[in-house]
Design a protein around this motif. Structure first.
Motif, short mmCIF file in Angstrom:
data_model
loop_
_atom_site.label_atom_id
_atom_site.label_comp_id
_atom_site.label_asym_id
_atom_site.label_seq_id
_atom_site.Cartn_x
_atom_site.Cartn_y
_atom_site.Cartn_z
N PHE A 27 0.83 -1.20 0.00
CA PHE A 27 0.00 0.00 0.00
C PHE A 27 0.87 1.26 0.00
O PHE A 27 0.60 2.20 -0.75
N VAL A 43 -6.13 0.26 -3.10
CA VAL A 43 -6.74 -0.28 -1.88
C VAL A 43 -7.19 -1.73 -2.07
O VAL A 43 -6.89 -2.59 -1.23
N GLY A 64 -11.31 5.82 -3.09
CA GLY A 64 -10.30 5.09 -2.34
C GLY A 64 -10.54 5.14 -0.84
O GLY A 64 -10.36 4.15 -0.13
#
Length: 314
Positions: free
Chosen positions: A13, A47, A172
Motif C-alpha cells: 500500500f 486499496v 479510495g
C-alpha cells in the motif's frame, strides 16, 4: 508466517501510494494524457490490491492460495460488473425504487460469483468466506471505480485531471466500507452453512442478502437524500415537485456546505452499520463453531440442483 510477511500488504500500500502521488504530480506538470490510464489503474486498484495481500496473510486454510485470491478478485470483479451492467440496462428504469433495485441486482451477482468460484473448496470456513467475499467485492469495486474515474475525467471542457484525482481519492477512502464489506458479510453467512459438497440456502443467507442490498441502496442514495434534506432545511418554501432530483440549481455556499456535510454523515452512518454487522457475524460464528447446520442444500460439485444433505460440517 514470519513477521515480515505479515505486513507485506502495508508495504504494498505504501509503495503504491507513493507511485500514485508521483503519477499525479508528473501528470499535472506535463499535462501528458498518456499517463491517465496509469493514474486511473493505480488509484482504482491500490486499496483493493492491498486487501488481497492482507487476505492472503490472514487466510485460515491452505486451500486459499494467492492464485485463488487473484482469480476471485479478477473474475469475480469483471463478471460481476458485466452481469450487473447487463441486468441494470435491461431491467431498470428511472423510478423511486431505482437504488433498491441496483442493490438487489449487484449483491445477487456478487454472491453468485462467489459461490461459483469457490464451489470446489473442500473446507468452507466462515472466516475464509468473509475474506473471499471481500475479494469479490473489492474486485467489483476496483473495476467500477476505474470506470467512474474515466467518466469524471471526460468533461465538456476536455480532460479534467482535478475531477479524476478527486474521484479516485473519494472512492479510495470509502472503498473498505462498500462492496468489499457487504460481500464479506454474505461470504461469512454463506460459508457458515456449507458442507464439503454443498452450500446451503438458508433463512439467514436470504435475510443477509436483503440486508446488504438495503445498505447498498442507502449508500447509493446518499447524494439524493442529502439534496432533499438540504432543500427542506435551507429553502424558504421547502421541497417542491419542481425541484430537480439529484442536484440544486445555483446552490448558495451555505447549501454546498450543508449538502456535503449531510452526504458524509449519511455515508458514515451506513458504513458504521455495515462494520457493526460484520463484527457481529464474526462473533456469532466464532461462538457457534460446530453447531449442526440446517437449510436447503445446493450441490457445488459439478451440478447445481438440490441433493440430499448429510449434515456433515464444513
Amino acid at each position: 508466517m514470519t513477521t515480515g510477511r505479515r505486513y507485506t500488504w502495508a508495504r504494498m500500500f505504501g509503495a503504491g501510494l507513493v507511485l500514485w502521488l508521483l503519477t499525479v504530480a508528473v501528470t499535472f506538470l506535463t499535462a501528458n494524457p498518456t499517463l491517465v490510464p496509469t493514474l486511473v489503474l493505480l488509484g482504482s486498484f491500490l486499496v483493493p490490491a492491498s486487501f488481497i495481500a492482507w487476505a492472503f496473510e490472514h487466510r485460515l486454510t491452505a486451500e486459499i492460495t494467492a492464485t485463488l485470491l487473484l482469480k476471485i478478485f479478477v473474475l469475480g470483479g469483471v463478471l460481476g460488473v458485466l452481469a450487473a451492467s447487463l441486468l441494470e440496462s435491461y431491467l431498470l428504469r428511472p423510478s423511486v425504487g431505482l437504488f433498491a433495485s441496483v442493490g438487489l441486482i449487484e449483491e445477487a451477482v456478487k454472491l453468485l460469483a462467489l459461490a461459483a468460484l469457490t464451489r470446489e473448496l473442500r473446507v468452507k470456513a466462515p472466516r475464509d468466506g468473509m475474506l473471499l467475499g471481500a475479494c469479490v467485492g473489492f474486485g467489483f469495486s476496483a473495476f467500477e471505480s476505474a470506470g467512474y474515474a474515466m467518466m469524471a475525467a471526460l468533461t465538456e471542457q476536455g480532460l479534467s485531471l482535478v475531477d479524476l484525482v478527486a474521484t479516485e481519492l473519494l472512492r479510495g477512502l470509502v472503498a473498505p466500507f462498500g462492496h468489499g464489506l457487504w460481500t464479506a458479510i454474505l461470504g461469512g453467512v454463506l460459508f457458515s452453512r456449507s458442507g464439503r459438497e454443498s452450500f446451503l440456502l438458508t433463512v439467514p443467507l436470504v435475510l443477509s442478502y436483503l440486508g446488504v442490498s438495503l445498505l447498498h441502496a442507502l449508500w447509493d442514495s446518499a447524494h439524493s437524500v442529502a439534496v432533499l434534506i438540504t432543500v427542506v432545511l435551507s429553502s424558504p418554501n421547502g421541497w417542491s415537485p419542481e425541484t430537480a432530483p439529484g442536484w440544486i440549481s445555483d446552490p448558495t455556499p451555505g447549501q454546498v456546505w450543508l449538502l456535503t456535510a449531510i452526504t458524509w454523515v449519511w455515508l458514515a452512518v451506513v458504513a458504521a452499520i455495515g462494520v457493526a454487522w460484520l463484527s457481529a457475524v464474526i462473533v456469532h460464528y466464532w461462538r457457534s463453531r460446530g453447531t449442526p447446520k440446517s437449510g436447503y442444500p445446493i450441490s457445488t460439485r459439478g451440478r447445481w440442483w438440490p441433493q440430499r444433505w448429510s449434515g456433515e460440517p464444513g
